[in-house]
Design a protein around this motif. Structure first.
Motif, PDB file in Angstrom:
ATOM      1  N   GLY A 156       0.807  -1.164   0.121  1.00 58.13           N
ATOM      2  CA  GLY A 156      -0.081  -0.009   0.018  1.00 58.13           C
ATOM      3  C   GLY A 156       0.796   1.343  -0.053  1.00 58.13           C
ATOM      4  O   GLY A 156       0.316   2.420   0.477  1.00 58.13           O
ATOM      5  N   THR A 157       1.977   1.288  -0.514  1.00 63.53           N
ATOM      6  CA  THR A 157       2.780   2.459  -0.814  1.00 63.53           C
ATOM      7  C   THR A 157       2.583   3.355  -1.651  1.00 63.53           C
ATOM      8  O   THR A 157       2.254   3.084  -2.732  1.00 63.53           O
ATOM      9  CB  THR A 157       4.387   1.778  -0.798  1.00 63.53           C
ATOM     10  OG1 THR A 157       4.778   0.869   0.080  1.00 63.53           O
ATOM     11  CG2 THR A 157       5.242   3.065  -0.745  1.00 63.53           C
ATOM     12  N   THR A 158       2.629   4.600  -1.239  1.00 59.32           N
ATOM     13  CA  THR A 158       2.721   5.738  -2.110  1.00 59.32           C
ATOM     14  C   THR A 158       3.863   5.838  -2.987  1.00 59.32           C
ATOM     15  O   THR A 158       4.698   6.114  -2.423  1.00 59.32           O
ATOM     16  CB  THR A 158       1.997   7.030  -1.675  1.00 59.32           C
ATOM     17  OG1 THR A 158       0.712   6.768  -0.823  1.00 59.32           O
ATOM     18  CG2 THR A 158       1.677   8.232  -2.627  1.00 59.32           C
ATOM     19  N   ALA A 159       3.789   5.655  -4.318  1.00 62.30           N
ATOM     20  CA  ALA A 159       5.140   5.938  -4.952  1.00 62.30           C
ATOM     21  C   ALA A 159       5.185   6.694  -6.153  1.00 62.30           C
ATOM     22  O   ALA A 159       4.295   6.780  -6.877  1.00 62.30           O
ATOM     23  CB  ALA A 159       5.357   4.447  -5.646  1.00 62.30           C
ATOM     24  N   VAL A 160       6.096   7.508  -6.459  1.00 60.76           N
ATOM     25  CA  VAL A 160       6.347   8.091  -7.512  1.00 60.76           C
ATOM     26  C   VAL A 160       7.659   7.601  -8.191  1.00 60.76           C
ATOM     27  O   VAL A 160       8.602   7.587  -7.839  1.00 60.76           O
ATOM     28  CB  VAL A 160       6.341   9.775  -7.259  1.00 60.76           C
ATOM     29  CG1 VAL A 160       6.681  10.393  -8.669  1.00 60.76           C
ATOM     30  CG2 VAL A 160       5.401  10.215  -6.650  1.00 60.76           C
ATOM     31  N   LEU A 161       7.331   7.106  -9.399  1.00 56.47           N
ATOM     32  CA  LEU A 161       8.447   6.643 -10.435  1.00 56.47           C
ATOM     33  C   LEU A 161       8.677   7.522 -11.504  1.00 56.47           C
ATOM     34  O   LEU A 161       7.767   8.081 -12.476  1.00 56.47           O
ATOM     35  CB  LEU A 161       8.049   5.102 -10.905  1.00 56.47           C
ATOM     36  CG  LEU A 161       8.645   4.742 -12.139  1.00 56.47           C
ATOM     37  CD1 LEU A 161      10.072   4.353 -11.651  1.00 56.47           C
ATOM     38  CD2 LEU A 161       8.014   3.504 -12.671  1.00 56.47           C
ATOM     39  N   VAL A 162       9.984   7.898 -11.376  1.00 54.13           N
ATOM     40  CA  VAL A 162      10.414   9.092 -12.510  1.00 54.13           C
ATOM     41  C   VAL A 162      11.142   7.963 -13.651  1.00 54.13           C
ATOM     42  O   VAL A 162      12.179   7.361 -13.339  1.00 54.13           O
ATOM     43  CB  VAL A 162      11.443  10.088 -12.009  1.00 54.13           C
ATOM     44  CG1 VAL A 162      12.394  10.581 -13.120  1.00 54.13           C
ATOM     45  CG2 VAL A 162      10.624  11.017 -11.351  1.00 54.13           C
ATOM     46  N   THR A 163      11.084   8.066 -14.986  1.00 58.07           N
ATOM     47  CA  THR A 163      11.421   7.266 -15.867  1.00 58.07           C
ATOM     48  C   THR A 163      11.230   7.842 -17.284  1.00 58.07           C
ATOM     49  O   THR A 163      10.237   8.703 -17.480  1.00 58.07           O
ATOM     50  CB  THR A 163      10.737   5.861 -15.970  1.00 58.07           C
ATOM     51  OG1 THR A 163      11.151   4.985 -16.942  1.00 58.07           O
ATOM     52  CG2 THR A 163       9.147   6.126 -16.201  1.00 58.07           C
ATOM     53  N   HIS A 164      11.995   7.375 -18.228  1.00 55.37           N
ATOM     54  CA  HIS A 164      11.952   7.915 -19.820  1.00 55.37           C
ATOM     55  C   HIS A 164      11.359   6.955 -20.339  1.00 55.37           C
ATOM     56  O   HIS A 164      11.148   6.879 -21.726  1.00 55.37           O
ATOM     57  CB  HIS A 164      13.351   8.521 -20.155  1.00 55.37           C
ATOM     58  CG  HIS A 164      14.365   7.628 -20.227  1.00 55.37           C
ATOM     59  ND1 HIS A 164      15.234   7.118 -19.112  1.00 55.37           N
ATOM     60  CD2 HIS A 164      14.817   6.724 -21.406  1.00 55.37           C
ATOM     61  CE1 HIS A 164      15.982   6.341 -19.778  1.00 55.37           C
ATOM     62  NE2 HIS A 164      15.666   5.831 -20.825  1.00 55.37           N
ATOM     63  N   ASP A 165      11.348   5.712 -19.716  1.00 58.26           N
ATOM     64  CA  ASP A 165      10.950   4.412 -20.396  1.00 58.26           C
ATOM     65  C   ASP A 165       9.487   4.171 -20.704  1.00 58.26           C
ATOM     66  O   ASP A 165       8.829   4.110 -19.739  1.00 58.26           O
ATOM     67  CB  ASP A 165      11.544   3.241 -19.683  1.00 58.26           C
ATOM     68  CG  ASP A 165      11.436   1.776 -20.371  1.00 58.26           C
ATOM     69  OD1 ASP A 165      10.241   1.725 -20.984  1.00 58.26           O
ATOM     70  OD2 ASP A 165      12.167   1.137 -20.372  1.00 58.26           O
ATOM     71  N   GLN A 166       8.919   4.407 -21.879  1.00 59.01           N
ATOM     72  CA  GLN A 166       7.495   4.391 -21.781  1.00 59.01           C
ATOM     73  C   GLN A 166       6.775   2.893 -21.505  1.00 59.01           C
ATOM     74  O   GLN A 166       5.751   2.829 -20.810  1.00 59.01           O
ATOM     75  CB  GLN A 166       7.105   4.846 -23.387  1.00 59.01           C
ATOM     76  CG  GLN A 166       7.459   5.821 -23.906  1.00 59.01           C
ATOM     77  CD  GLN A 166       7.198   5.921 -25.299  1.00 59.01           C
ATOM     78  OE1 GLN A 166       6.449   5.338 -26.086  1.00 59.01           O
ATOM     79  NE2 GLN A 166       8.197   6.717 -26.210  1.00 59.01           N
ATOM     80  N   ALA A 167       7.293   1.982 -21.752  1.00 60.19           N
ATOM     81  CA  ALA A 167       6.970   0.713 -21.638  1.00 60.19           C
ATOM     82  C   ALA A 167       6.952   0.381 -19.885  1.00 60.19           C
ATOM     83  O   ALA A 167       6.017  -0.291 -19.336  1.00 60.19           O
ATOM     84  CB  ALA A 167       7.731  -0.301 -22.155  1.00 60.19           C
TER      85      ALA A 167
END
Length: 352
Positions: free
Chosen positions: A184-195
């Motif tokens: 149940g973790t609130t997470a923000v993922l930064v990525t340039h990978d669309q997939a």
């Protein structure tokens, strides 16, 4: 009814470095207990936005709230150590002189259990191992256990899978996404990978030119991008020029109905590879190239007016270069007003 408190709410965030405006009023709201991916090209401000949420960088304007608490944009910013924000960087950043268990215990509040968190990430019994003795994927799991053991209100992941090889990257990111949902973790993922963004996140925020151009479910961003720039960045595209009238665009592939509203006049039609197929009907075209990838074949054809179109064909094909085929469009397409100064016509390999 009281609105639920967002896990993260960054509103109107601006940041300038020298003469460079990195963030120009970005809005990012992440529901508690969900994962949002911040997707965008290099240099668009993704990492800067992450650092502002974490507290490593102060915004020039705007506010940031974590679990309802104002942490930036008020009179006195809340320092990093009091925000209860976890950070998982690209390479895990484990302490090489400490054991796996000691790494997990670092920053863990009293009463926490190292073995419990190692079990959560599937590494039970490995507390005595050293970081150099385990694989890259296992190191990322240790980094996740360490971050979660500190009981953060939100976990920030900055390109956490970039250093892993392609096969390992897919397995590790899917496993970690499952763990974050289970906890149940609130997470923000930064990525340039669309997939990566489309397959892992509950929602995707597309950051272009320092602002969030669109924020919605992965399907929304792919199927109904809000602009031509968004359509070009999310997913493979094939583009055609045309003339729009009453929601229908006349193109070299015939009259195509737009799935999104488009003004009458010059337009750019955006086709996804799955919109195109070879069939008995459709428009005649000449095969100019075929590239076999195993699961499918990339077929490039030239229409009668010279327009180059690339598409995917399932499996292997016996099409010969120079042969004549017919190309048809399945379903509605995306169409946008033509940008000033013309539009891009040739595309990269579909789906690659």
């Amino acid at each position: 009814m009281t609105e639920p408190v967002a896990g993260v709410a960054a509103l109107g965030v601006q940041k300038v470095f020298g003469e460079r405006r990195v963030l120009t009023g970005a809005d990012l709201v992440v529901p508690a207990g969900s994962m949002t991916a911040v997707l965008g090209p290099s240099g668009c401000g993704k990492t800067t936005l992450l650092r502002i949420v974490a507290g490593f960088t102060d915004p020039d304007a705007g506010t940031v709230r974590i679990a309802g608490q104002l942490v930036a944009g008020g009179r006195t910013p809340v320092p990093v150590h009091r925000r209860r924000v976890g950070l998982m960087p690209q390479e895990g950043a484990l302490f090489p002189h400490l054991s796996v268990g000691a790494n997990v215990a670092f920053g863990m509040p009293r009463g926490g259990s190292v073995e419990e968190w190692l079990e959560v990430v599937g590494l039970q019994g490995m507390a005595d191992a050293r970081p150099h003795e385990i694989s890259g994927g296992q190191q990322q799991r240790v980094a996740l256990a360490r971050a979660l053991a500190a009981r953060p209100k939100v976990l920030l992941l900055d390109e956490p899978f970039a250093a892993l090889d392609a096969g390992l990257r897919t397995r590790v990111r899917e496993d970690i996404a499952t763990i974050l949902r289970d906890t149940g973790t609130t997470a923000v993922l930064v990525t340039h990978d669309q997939a990566e963004a489309l397959s892992l996140a509950d929602s995707v925020a597309l950051l272009i030119d320092g602002t969030v151009a669109q924020h919605g479910t992965p399907a929304d961003l792919y199927e109904r991008p809000s602009s031509l720039a968004a359509a070009r960045f999310v997913g493979a595209t094939v583009e055609l020029t045309g003339t729009a009238s009453a929601g229908v665009v006349q193109t070299a592939l015939g009259r195509l109905r737009s799935a999104v509203p488009v003004a009458d006049g010059a337009a750019v039609v955006v086709l996804r590879p799955e919109h195109l197929r070879l069939g008995a009907g459709g428009v005649p075209a000449r095969v100019t190239a075929c590239r076999f990838y195993g699961a499918d074949t990339a077929v490039e054809v030239a229409l009668s007016d010279g327009t180059a179109v690339r598409m995917r064909h399932p499996g292997r094909t016996d099409l010969a270069v120079g042969g004549v085929v017919t190309v048809e469009v399945a379903g509605d397409v995306l169409a946008y007003p033509s940008p000033a100064g013309g539009q891009r016509m040739s595309l990269g390999e579909p789906g690659r």
